[in-house]
Design a protein around this motif. Structure first.
Motif, mmCIF file in Angstrom:
data_model
loop_
_atom_site.group_PDB
_atom_site.id
_atom_site.type_symbol
_atom_site.label_atom_id
_atom_site.label_comp_id
_atom_site.label_asym_id
_atom_site.label_seq_id
_atom_site.Cartn_x
_atom_site.Cartn_y
_atom_site.Cartn_z
ATOM 1 N N LEU A 143 0.833 -1.131 0.024
ATOM 2 C CA LEU A 143 0.023 -0.063 -0.013
ATOM 3 C C LEU A 143 0.873 1.312 0.043
ATOM 4 C CD1 LEU A 143 -2.842 -1.045 2.373
ATOM 5 C CD2 LEU A 143 -3.164 -0.631 0.080
ATOM 6 N N VAL A 192 1.991 1.730 -3.484
ATOM 7 C CA VAL A 192 0.668 2.522 -4.292
ATOM 8 C C VAL A 192 0.460 3.900 -3.905
ATOM 9 C CG1 VAL A 192 -1.787 2.488 -4.756
ATOM 10 C CG2 VAL A 192 -0.387 0.081 -4.274
ATOM 11 N N ILE A 236 -4.975 12.723 -16.621
ATOM 12 C CA ILE A 236 -6.021 12.314 -15.784
ATOM 13 C C ILE A 236 -7.400 12.844 -16.122
ATOM 14 C CG2 ILE A 236 -6.753 12.085 -13.240
ATOM 15 C CD1 ILE A 236 -4.098 12.595 -12.756
ATOM 16 N N LEU A 285 -12.241 16.564 -13.249
ATOM 17 C CA LEU A 285 -13.204 16.197 -12.290
ATOM 18 C C LEU A 285 -14.360 17.262 -12.753
ATOM 19 C CD1 LEU A 285 -11.310 16.429 -9.040
ATOM 20 C CD2 LEU A 285 -11.675 14.405 -10.502
ATOM 21 N N PHE A 288 -18.351 15.955 1.018
ATOM 22 C CA PHE A 288 -17.937 14.854 1.761
ATOM 23 C C PHE A 288 -16.673 15.595 3.078
ATOM 24 C CE2 PHE A 288 -19.898 11.654 -0.401
ATOM 25 C CZ PHE A 288 -20.164 10.551 0.674
ATOM 26 N N GLU A 289 -16.285 16.618 2.567
ATOM 27 C CA GLU A 289 -15.164 17.026 3.416
ATOM 28 C C GLU A 289 -15.932 17.977 4.526
ATOM 29 O OE1 GLU A 289 -12.394 19.475 1.391
ATOM 30 O OE2 GLU A 289 -11.495 17.599 0.725
ATOM 31 N N ARG A 336 -18.056 15.908 6.134
ATOM 32 C CA ARG A 336 -18.416 14.737 7.122
ATOM 33 C C ARG A 336 -17.778 14.606 8.447
ATOM 34 N NH1 ARG A 336 -19.749 8.770 5.948
ATOM 35 N NH2 ARG A 336 -18.553 7.969 7.651
ATOM 36 N N GLU A 354 -15.435 13.337 10.954
ATOM 37 C CA GLU A 354 -14.564 12.598 10.862
ATOM 38 C C GLU A 354 -14.336 11.435 12.182
ATOM 39 O OE1 GLU A 354 -12.095 10.011 9.414
ATOM 40 O OE2 GLU A 354 -12.822 11.944 7.988
ATOM 41 N N VAL A 397 -16.154 1.846 7.482
ATOM 42 C CA VAL A 397 -15.483 2.800 6.396
ATOM 43 C C VAL A 397 -14.181 3.283 7.227
ATOM 44 C CG1 VAL A 397 -15.657 5.353 5.158
ATOM 45 C CG2 VAL A 397 -17.289 3.529 5.192
ATOM 46 N N CYS A 430 -5.885 2.627 4.182
ATOM 47 C CA CYS A 430 -5.696 3.009 2.781
ATOM 48 C C CYS A 430 -4.947 4.644 3.149
ATOM 49 C CB CYS A 430 -6.740 3.278 1.993
ATOM 50 S SG CYS A 430 -7.564 1.745 1.474
ATOM 51 N N GLN A 439 -18.985 4.837 -2.162
ATOM 52 C CA GLN A 439 -18.673 6.307 -2.425
ATOM 53 C C GLN A 439 -18.260 7.117 -1.220
ATOM 54 O OE1 GLN A 439 -21.901 8.928 -3.403
ATOM 55 N NE2 GLN A 439 -20.858 9.065 -5.430
ATOM 56 N N THR A 440 -18.836 6.508 -0.293
ATOM 57 C CA THR A 440 -18.214 6.966 1.193
ATOM 58 C C THR A 440 -16.715 6.832 1.455
ATOM 59 O OG1 THR A 440 -20.611 6.594 2.108
ATOM 60 C CG2 THR A 440 -18.778 7.220 3.689
ATOM 61 N N TYR A 491 -14.637 9.075 -0.917
ATOM 62 C CA TYR A 491 -14.713 10.449 -0.386
ATOM 63 C C TYR A 491 -13.968 10.537 0.832
ATOM 64 C CZ TYR A 491 -17.028 11.770 -4.771
ATOM 65 O OH TYR A 491 -17.207 11.998 -6.095
ATOM 66 N N VAL A 492 -14.297 9.622 1.542
ATOM 67 C CA VAL A 492 -13.568 9.883 2.956
ATOM 68 C C VAL A 492 -11.981 9.427 2.764
ATOM 69 C CG1 VAL A 492 -13.242 9.240 5.739
ATOM 70 C CG2 VAL A 492 -15.529 9.294 4.293
ATOM 71 N N ARG A 545 -10.138 10.003 0.251
ATOM 72 C CA ARG A 545 -9.867 11.120 -0.297
ATOM 73 C C ARG A 545 -9.434 12.423 0.763
ATOM 74 N NH1 ARG A 545 -10.469 14.020 -5.307
ATOM 75 N NH2 ARG A 545 -10.077 16.368 -4.705
ATOM 76 N N SER A 546 -10.374 12.609 1.507
ATOM 77 C CA SER A 546 -10.122 13.385 2.463
ATOM 78 C C SER A 546 -8.885 13.248 3.315
ATOM 79 C CB SER A 546 -11.681 13.837 3.206
ATOM 80 O OG SER A 546 -11.430 14.089 4.139
ATOM 81 N N LYS A 592 -5.741 13.630 1.481
ATOM 82 C CA LYS A 592 -5.411 15.045 1.171
ATOM 83 C C LYS A 592 -4.776 15.693 2.663
ATOM 84 C CE LYS A 592 -7.663 19.440 0.296
ATOM 85 N NZ LYS A 592 -9.212 20.070 0.526
ATOM 86 N N ALA A 651 -6.160 18.359 -7.423
ATOM 87 C CA ALA A 651 -7.386 17.670 -7.080
ATOM 88 C C ALA A 651 -7.351 16.319 -8.028
ATOM 89 C CB ALA A 651 -8.596 18.254 -7.283
ATOM 90 N N GLN A 702 -7.483 12.441 -6.613
ATOM 91 C CA GLN A 702 -8.790 11.224 -6.763
ATOM 92 C C GLN A 702 -8.139 9.904 -7.575
ATOM 93 O OE1 GLN A 702 -11.001 11.529 -10.397
ATOM 94 N NE2 GLN A 702 -12.927 11.320 -9.129
ATOM 95 N N TRP A 703 -6.975 10.392 -8.173
ATOM 96 C CA TRP A 703 -6.283 9.171 -8.878
ATOM 97 C C TRP A 703 -5.625 8.238 -7.686
ATOM 98 C CZ3 TRP A 703 -1.008 7.678 -8.494
ATOM 99 C CH2 TRP A 703 -0.794 6.903 -9.366
ATOM 100 N N GLN A 704 -4.887 8.857 -6.798
ATOM 101 C CA GLN A 704 -4.257 8.368 -5.671
ATOM 102 C C GLN A 704 -5.193 7.564 -4.853
ATOM 103 O OE1 GLN A 704 -3.062 10.616 -2.410
ATOM 104 N NE2 GLN A 704 -0.844 9.532 -2.462
ATOM 105 N N LEU A 727 -5.472 3.379 -4.313
ATOM 106 C CA LEU A 727 -5.536 2.724 -3.008
ATOM 107 C C LEU A 727 -6.495 2.067 -2.716
ATOM 108 C CD1 LEU A 727 -3.672 5.493 -1.091
ATOM 109 C CD2 LEU A 727 -3.032 3.292 -0.998
#
Ligand SMILES: Cc1ncc(COP(=O)(O)O)c(C=O)c1O
Lengths: 96, 536
Positions: free
Chosen positions: A62, A65, A76, A79, A90-91, A93, A95, B7, B14, B46-47, B50-51, B53-54, B57, B69, B73-75, B79
């Motif tokens: 991992l 990766v 890419i 978006l 989602f940000e 959300r 944590e 999650v 990840c 989806q969750t 996005y989680v 991702r955050s 970040k 951005a 998303q690619w990374q 993972l």
């Protein structure tokens, strides 16, 4: 009989006063698992080495990766507005 | 025990989230090593993305890595996709949709998703304090999971779980297709399966049936076998073989077996043929074809058809040709424990004879050639569409499964070699053994045949004691079969008695089948071999 007590620097203390017949006797205490640091009672020390090995292998993969250099932006797909909004949402959300 | 991954745990892993990832990594690998499965809930995708991702970040920022951005998303997707390979996707079912009355619909979905597992066989792995407090019986933290001891693991006699894991996506897709098209009887999957199976065996016609018992019945009905007729078969087989002969009012005429292959001994067949003989029905026992060239030659000489009962041998070969395609008619079973097993009853018939194929097709559906027109008497012998959809999902991997079974058998053979008593078994000679092992023989595969090991059956002379010892150690063993058909009360009228078929009787007293499935581990096999070796 159950009492609530607090552990403070090597001593168990009752927050409410209780009187006992004897000056000392045996008790069984329930300690929250996450408070224990003791080597033998730490489950990590009793795990078979294969579990550690496997975890290390997974981690290596991992990490690989995760740290591989990403392609350049042009390579890419962009978006969409929709996805960007979703990312914002989602940000928010909580944590855990 | 299986784990459904919440999650937060997946994100810990990840995104390598400090300080949580280490315990999560270990919990996941402990689960795997103990033979448990990891599940990711399809409804959480989806969750999850996005989680993760955050969290990534944040981690990138901390590490001073600047990602756009798109790169982020690619990374993220790299993972999550990589990690998900270690787990199985658990489908979201309709009753996991109606969760709006719940305080936390997302958590409620996960709790409900676990309800389809037998109790205690799965827990939700999470760090969510509220969940851990409210559902201590269904939810576990990585730390608590690491501290939990597995208990004594038992060896499975057969394991259908691992196979299911490998084909779950096709399996669930196929089942859902049937639910949606709704053609539960003789739906399109039946024809598709028949075509695939006919191609696989290399014959013109395949007729699927309700079981490997009904298939035998249908085959004999198509041949016109009835009262007063005789069918030659082996006494050392599952009851169905003889039972269907008797059900038609015919008489099973038993012929003793070859002690090495446990299959009917062709040399003894001819003496059993009478003017009333209508067919020869060899069984390809344990997964190895009977000696069909020899049997066919005798049958041809006497103008008799041959039905191979290949319930246990589907996929095996004889001189390069597939079992069930070796004689007038081949019959097989998709009983769940068979090499190509369904999730219920099913069977199939195979032939190159067009007239017989038509007869068998008609008999399978009440003897009808078109709707409400019945030129002959038949039965309700159809395979369910759902069952065909399930067997279809298994077909792609069937070759690999056979190879894996053969590998498991080879490992047993190799490890048992020092335990096999010399000289060679079942010679009926009471000579002193040169080597006093516990085993008289491991399975013998005759030249130019392959074995699919529906059963891995050994020969031992103190079976009951051995079986009891194995049981003490959590190792299951079974006996296929403890009594020859000629000694079964149901066949009393046939007039056979003790001593009529000495090889079959010796086998019935001594054979014992050991755990066998494509995913039997070397560890378990070593445990079994050791248990037998030290059971004196
Ligand atoms: C040799 C043999 N014949 C017939 C059958 C009957 O198959 P089914 O269980 O599908 O009716 C079996 C299955 O157990 C079998 O082993």
């Amino acid at each position: 009989m159950q009492f609530e007590a607090f552990y403070r620097d090597g001593k168990l203390q009752f927050d409410q006063p209780v009187r006992f017949r004897r000056a000392s006797f045996r008790v069984v205490v329930e300690v929250p698992e996450e408070e224990i640091l003791n080597e033998e009672s730490n489950p990590l020390n009793n795990l078979p080495t294969e579990v550690h090995q496997r975890a290390v292998e997974m981690r290596k993969r991992l990490d690989q990766v995760r740290t591989q250099p990403p392609p350049r932006d042009e390579e890419i797909p962009p978006l969409s507005e929709k996805v960007l909004e979703r990312i914002d949402a989602f940000e928010q959300r909580e944590e855990r | 025990m299986d784990l459904l991954l919440d999650v937060n745990v997946v994100v810990d892993i990840c995104a390598k989230r400090e300080p949580f990832f280490e315990l999560a990594d270990l919990a996941v690998s402990k689960c795997h090593l103990e033979g448990g499965r990891l599940w990711l809930y399809t409804g959480s995708v989806q969750t999850l993305e996005y989680v993760t991702r955050s969290a990534l970040k944040f981690a990138n920022e901390q590490a001073g890595r600047k990602l756009s951005a798109r790169q982020l998303q690619w990374q993220t997707r790299q993972l999550v996709a990589d990690f998900s390979k270690l787990a199985h996707w658990l489908s979201a079912l309709p009753d996991e949709g109606e969760v709006f009355a719940s305080a936390d619909p997302e958590d409620e979905q996960l709790l409900r998703a676990m309800e389809r597992f037998p109790s205690g066989e799965i827990k939700l792995l999470t760090r969510d304090a509220r969940m851990l407090d409210e559902h201590p019986d269904k939810v576990i933290s990585p730390r608590a999971f690491l501290g939990q001891s597995q208990g004594n693991k038992k060896v499975d006699f057969i394991d259908l779980k691992a196979q299911q894991d490998a084909i779950r996506p096709q399996l669930e897709r196929n089942i859902h297709r049937v639910l949606h098209h709704g053609r539960y009887i003789m739906g399109p999957e039946i024809q598709e399966l028949e075509q695939c199976l006919a191609d696989y065996v290399g014959v013109e016609h395949c007729i699927t049936c309700s079981s490997g018992t009904d298939s035998l019945l249908i085959a004999m009905m198509a041949l016109g076998i009835g009262p007063g007729d005789e069918v030659i078969t082996t006494p050392f087989t599952f009851i169905a073989t003889g039972e269907m002969i008797a059900l038609l009012g015919a008489r099973p005429v038993f012929v003793d077996i070859d002690p090495r292959t446990y299959n009917i001994d062709p040399i003894k067949i001819e003496a059993a043929i009478s003017p009333r003989t209508r067919a020869i029905m060899p069984v390809s026992l344990y997964g190895q074809p009977a000696d069909l060239d020899a049997i066919n030659a005798i049958a041809e000489k006497h103008g008799l058809p041959v039905i191979e009962d290949g319930a246990q041998s589907f996929g095996a070969t004889y001189k390069g040709r597939k079992s069930c395609g070796l004689s007038t008619i081949g019959s097989t079973s998709f009983f769940p424990s068979k090499p190509l097993g369904g999730y219920g009853d099913g069977g199939a018939l195979f032939t190159d004879d067009a007239a017989l194929a038509t007869a068998m097709r008609e008999i399978r559906i009440h003897g009808q050639d078109r709707r409400y027109h019945h030129p002959r008497i038949g039965i309700n012998g159809r395979m369910d569409t759902l069952q065909a959809a399930i067997v279809l999902a298994k077909l792609d991997r069937f070759g690999d499964e056979i190879a894996a079974r053969q590998q498991v058998a080879a490992r047993y053979n190799e490890r048992f070699a020092p335990d096999v008593r010399e000289p060679s078994p079942m010679t009926n000679e009471e000579n002193t053994p040169a080597h006093p092992g516990r085993i008289l023989a491991t399975p013998y595969t005759a030249p130019e045949r392959t074995h699919v090991y529906a059963q891995y059956t050994i020969d031992t002379d103190d079976r009951e004691a051995l079986q009891a010892k194995l049981k003490e150690q959590g190792i299951p063993a079974a006996v296929h079969y403890p009594v020859g058909l000629h000694r079964q009360p149901a066949f009393r009228q046939t007039g056979y008695g003790a001593g009529d078929f000495p090889n079959a009787e010796a086998a019935a007293a001594r054979v014992m089948s050991l755990p066998m499935h494509p995913r039997l581990t070397l560890d378990d096999q070593v445990k079994i071999v050791q248990a037998i070796r030290h059971s004196q």
